[in-house]
Write a protein that holds these residues in place. Sequence first.
Motif, short mmCIF file in Angstrom:
data_model
loop_
_atom_site.label_atom_id
_atom_site.label_comp_id
_atom_site.label_asym_id
_atom_site.label_seq_id
_atom_site.Cartn_x
_atom_site.Cartn_y
_atom_site.Cartn_z
N MET A 101 0.83 -1.20 0.00
CA MET A 101 0.00 0.00 0.00
C MET A 101 0.87 1.26 0.00
O MET A 101 1.88 1.32 0.68
CB MET A 101 -0.92 0.02 1.22
CG MET A 101 -1.95 -1.11 1.24
SD MET A 101 -3.14 -1.06 -0.12
CE MET A 101 -2.55 -2.44 -1.11
N THR A 161 -4.46 1.55 5.82
CA THR A 161 -3.82 0.58 6.73
C THR A 161 -3.66 1.11 8.15
O THR A 161 -3.09 0.44 9.00
CB THR A 161 -2.43 0.17 6.19
OG1 THR A 161 -1.60 1.34 6.08
CG2 THR A 161 -2.53 -0.49 4.83
N THR A 166 -0.58 4.30 5.77
CA THR A 166 -1.54 4.90 4.85
C THR A 166 -2.92 4.93 5.50
O THR A 166 -3.15 4.25 6.51
CB THR A 166 -1.63 4.10 3.54
OG1 THR A 166 -2.27 2.84 3.80
CG2 THR A 166 -0.27 3.85 2.94
N GLU A 206 0.45 5.78 -0.32
CA GLU A 206 -0.43 6.95 -0.34
C GLU A 206 -0.07 7.82 -1.54
O GLU A 206 1.08 8.28 -1.68
CB GLU A 206 -0.27 7.75 0.96
CG GLU A 206 -1.43 8.63 1.28
CD GLU A 206 -2.51 7.93 2.09
OE1 GLU A 206 -3.49 8.60 2.44
OE2 GLU A 206 -2.39 6.73 2.38
N THR A 263 -5.15 5.77 -0.74
CA THR A 263 -4.37 4.55 -0.56
C THR A 263 -4.52 3.68 -1.80
O THR A 263 -5.64 3.31 -2.16
CB THR A 263 -4.84 3.77 0.68
OG1 THR A 263 -4.67 4.60 1.84
CG2 THR A 263 -4.04 2.50 0.86
#
Length: 388
Positions: A218, A300, A297, A220, A225
Amino acid sequence: MGRPVTVGTDAASLRPAYRILQVGDPAPWFTQNSTANSQYHFETAAGRYIVLCFYGTGSDQAGRETLRAFQETHRDLFDDDKIALFGVSCDPSDPTERRVRQILPGIRHFWDFDGSVGRLYGAIPDDATSTQTQVVLRRFWLVLNPTLRVRATFPFKQDGSDREEVMAYLRALPPVDRFAGLEVPAPILIIPDVFEPAFCRHLIDLYERHGGEESGFMREVEGKTVAAHDPAHKRRKDYTITQPDLIGQLQRRILRRVNPEIEKVHFFKPTRMERYIVSCYAAEDGGHFRAHRDNTTKGTAHRRFAVSINLNDDFEGGEVSFPEYGSRSYKAPLGGAIVFSAPLLHAVSKVTSGRRFAFLPFLYDEAAARIREANNVSLGEGIGAYKA
């Protein structure tokens, strides 16, 4: 921000307008344009001594001499293993005039033209804006330990003696593994016998029967995201478990054998688990995962603990390490788990022989579930929404 009006010393009269970091304080994390990449996440640099040099501009004598000190005279100090240096420029003419350069390993520069890093660290006033053509700059060196906490500060001096003071200090630093004067163990749990050998074999058989798909990570991007793929950063294949009965079996083992240890040590009670995957780091693929954190992110941010359960032990490499706490790496026993807080910087070394199979869930609670649901608005295309 235009070329700054600079001061050569940390004038006491200026202190009220500037943030002052003291020894022992955690260094603020940030993302900024740099000579390495346009979105350098500073927190990923942990695991070695870090020098931040707020020289501001290379256009005057103090800036030129400072750049010469670390880019030429003492170049040998900066190897990215023990020490890495990041210069911080707020002068847009530095790159266009080619006054500064990235020298790898060990030397990089941040282009802090919006002043965001300078404000965080107290190099420019708290109320400075990116539209100002002049600011009064505090110029100093900041030395951070491998956990990104302030170890020492050295204000620029008018006679330039700060440069030799900093270099002498850096040469006297203890080994990274003993930065605190002793070896600091990684704050992790190692829990044996979470899965029985036959259950491990069953999960591996599922992977081998169905195969795995290359998994990403992941990232940003513009506030969203999104899933990213970079084989230099991560190489792993995953099989997603969808069978309800098997998911129930996995949950019961985590509840009975992992949760009590987390509750005892961390006084935290997980109630939810994210993702049910059998992962494979294969030697033939160069399987690995470079240093990263698991909750950086919006998509997450809910993750509280990561769990890494080895399903086999007939492989070489593929060990988990925590660079902020030294170079030691860990290989959980067959069916055993390594459990750690999601914000910890960690890496998986390259598998050099065989294949490492692992079950890799994340644990969180009801409060985090609400955060996860609220962050649905920040998920990019292809990232499934969550309902608590």
